[in-house]
Write a protein that holds these residues in place. Structure first.
Motif, PDB file in Angstrom:
ATOM      1  N   MET A  86       2.896  -9.478 -10.635  1.00  0.00           N
ATOM      2  CA  MET A  86       3.766  -8.438 -10.118  1.00  0.00           C
ATOM      3  C   MET A  86       4.986  -8.267 -11.023  1.00  0.00           C
ATOM      4  N   SER A  87       5.638  -9.379 -11.342  1.00  0.00           N
ATOM      5  CA  SER A  87       6.828  -9.332 -12.182  1.00  0.00           C
ATOM      6  C   SER A  87       7.013 -10.689 -12.836  1.00  0.00           C
ATOM      7  N   TYR A 139      15.278 -11.300 -19.410  1.00  0.00           N
ATOM      8  CA  TYR A 139      14.491 -10.080 -19.248  1.00  0.00           C
ATOM      9  C   TYR A 139      13.732 -10.101 -17.921  1.00  0.00           C
ATOM     10  N   ILE A 173      10.453  -8.231 -16.286  1.00  0.00           N
ATOM     11  CA  ILE A 173       9.272  -7.453 -16.645  1.00  0.00           C
ATOM     12  C   ILE A 173       8.505  -7.109 -15.371  1.00  0.00           C
ATOM     13  N   ASN A 174       8.173  -5.834 -15.198  1.00  0.00           N
ATOM     14  CA  ASN A 174       7.328  -5.391 -14.085  1.00  0.00           C
ATOM     15  C   ASN A 174       5.953  -5.007 -14.632  1.00  0.00           C
ATOM     16  N   PHE A 175       4.905  -5.495 -13.981  1.00  0.00           N
ATOM     17  CA  PHE A 175       3.551  -5.281 -14.473  1.00  0.00           C
ATOM     18  C   PHE A 175       2.830  -4.213 -13.661  1.00  0.00           C
ATOM     19  N   SER A 176       1.910  -3.526 -14.318  1.00  0.00           N
ATOM     20  CA  SER A 176       1.082  -2.548 -13.623  1.00  0.00           C
ATOM     21  C   SER A 176       0.088  -3.293 -12.731  1.00  0.00           C
ATOM     22  N   THR A 213      -2.928  -5.325 -14.249  1.00  0.00           N
ATOM     23  CA  THR A 213      -2.721  -6.437 -15.175  1.00  0.00           C
ATOM     24  C   THR A 213      -3.555  -7.647 -14.769  1.00  0.00           C
ATOM     25  N   PRO A 261      15.056  -3.824 -15.871  1.00  0.00           N
ATOM     26  CA  PRO A 261      13.623  -4.124 -15.865  1.00  0.00           C
ATOM     27  C   PRO A 261      12.849  -3.227 -16.813  1.00  0.00           C
ATOM     28  N   VAL A 262      11.792  -3.801 -17.401  1.00  0.00           N
ATOM     29  CA  VAL A 262      10.911  -3.069 -18.308  1.00  0.00           C
ATOM     30  C   VAL A 262       9.520  -3.059 -17.709  1.00  0.00           C
ATOM     31  N   ASN A 263       8.885  -1.902 -17.685  1.00  0.00           N
ATOM     32  CA  ASN A 263       7.529  -1.774 -17.165  1.00  0.00           C
ATOM     33  C   ASN A 263       6.523  -1.921 -18.290  1.00  0.00           C
ATOM     34  N   VAL A 264       5.497  -2.736 -18.080  1.00  0.00           N
ATOM     35  CA  VAL A 264       4.445  -2.893 -19.103  1.00  0.00           C
ATOM     36  C   VAL A 264       3.087  -2.691 -18.463  1.00  0.00           C
TER      37      VAL A 264
END
Length: 381
Positions: A244-245, A277, A279-282, A285, A378-381
């Motif tokens: 999730m993150s 950092y 990070i938020n995941f799709s 993932t 937050p950064v979305n990947v």
């Protein structure tokens, strides 16, 4: 009169459900959901358990079965667990997760699993460490019933233990009645295990036991040649867990570029202040690939330091967060050869890259302690 009866009946039912939720400490509104994300599981009353004797490198199996009280029906469990060392954990015969990364007893993993309504079995294996007397397993299991009340299983002498791993020992049908009771070898907080880091949401992350790493066998002088080195580490979630993150704190000597699943997150310099950092995941993932390019500007000490905590959600479940840690250690890979194209991408084959070497655990000299910066956007990947 009929309308009044219906209203009164619904009022009584609502009051009963509210009392059950209050008694369990849960804010869930549906019996299929477990509010594990807000729970605060601890090891305070759990015991380190093991076999009475083991030899270095040998496998030790442990089991705990549980049948709910009459009239109760189980729906799920939230689990924090660790072992010294190399944990493999099963629920009702299904693999839930392993003890890597990182393979350290001071870092628990957190799992959320569905349970059968009645009889359930929790089973694990561990590998006896090089000092066999340090072997142990520590666990706390929060059970949730269909009425949203809860119960707790602790690691203690009620578990059963066996040297080796008999075929099918993790299955519901396995007969462990001949296994002896587990031996309590310590309480939470005892040496040599001391405190244990527990995944949380939101994370509380430090560099505790992270290692400064580099590609070469570092000379006694600590001086490494100028140049760039590429580092990679892949995190594969436990079965059924969806990333999730993640929170990542890191520093490098001198300059680094961080990629997560092929997306450049940042380029930064220095090691006195560690960057932070989110990070938020799709939802699609399936693994997390960390790739870091570190440049040593001149002949001098060089290194990479990183800690990550991943929050995961079991497939199909809401309000329940699993978690795991990843640190810089000898599980990372690097290469001293020319850095190939696409090295930072998830699909890159790094199987020929050798492991990194440790330059010492944080806060080893010459770097000492770091100031950790506030989290960036937050950064979305």
């Amino acid at each position: 009169m009929a309308l009044l009866f219906i209203v009164t009946l619904f009022s009584l039912l609502f009051a009963k459900l509210s009392l059950c939720a209050s008694a369990s400490g849960s804010n869930a509104t549906d019996a299929s959901l477990v509010a594990a994300a807000s729970s605060s599981l601890v090891f305070t009353s759990s015991k380190w358990i093991w076999t009475a004797s083991s030899t270095a490198g040998s496998t030790v199996s442990l089991r705990k079965d549980f049948t709910p009280p009459l009239g109760k029906s189980l729906i799920a469990a939230e689990i924090i667990i660790t072992a010294d060392s190399q944990l493999t954990f099963y629920v009702n015969g299904e693999l839930v997760g392993s003890g890597t990364p990182p393979n350290r007893p001071r870092f628990a993993q957190r799992f959320c699993v569905d349970l059968l309504p009645s009889f359930n079995v929790f089973a694990a294996t561990g590998i006896a460490p090089s000092t066999p007397s340090d072997g142990g397993l520590l666990a706390t299991i929060l059970l949730t019933y269909s009425d949203l009340t809860t119960d707790t299983i602790l690691s203690d002498s009620s578990w059963r233990v066996h040297a080796g791993a008999p075929v099918g020992f993790q299955q519901l049908s396995f007969d462990d009645t001949a296994w002896p009771a587990a031996t309590v070898v310590g309480s939470f907080g005892d040496a040599p295990w001391d405190e244990v880091n527990i995944p949380a949401n939101p994370p509380v992350l430090t560099f505790d036991r992270a290692e400064w790493v580099w590609t070469d066998v570092v000379p006694a002088s600590g001086t490494l040649p100028a140049g760039s080195r590429a580092f990679r580490r892949t995190f594969t979630p436990a079965p059924g867990q969806v990333p999730m993150s993640a929170q990542i704190i890191m520093a490098a000597d001198n300059l680094y570029t961080l990629y997560v699943n092929g997306v450049q997150i940042d380029a930064n310099r220095g090691f006195t202040v560690a960057n932070n950092y989110i990070i938020n995941f799709s939802p699609s993932t399936t693994e997390i690939v960390l790739a870091v390019l570190v440049t040593n500007n001149a002949a001098s000490p060089a290194g990479l330091l990183l800690a990550m905590e991943v929050n995961m959600v079991p497939s199909g479940r809401a309000n329940c967060t699993a978690g795991s840690f990843l640190l810089t250690d000898n599980g990372w890979l690097s290469t001293k050869a020319a850095i190939p194209a696409g090295w930072e991408q998830p699909g890159f084959d790094d199987s020929a890259w050798p492991p990194v070497v440790s330059e010492g655990a944080y806060p080893v000299a010459p770097w000492g302690t770091n100031t950790i910066a506030p989290p960036s956007a937050p950064v979305n990947v």
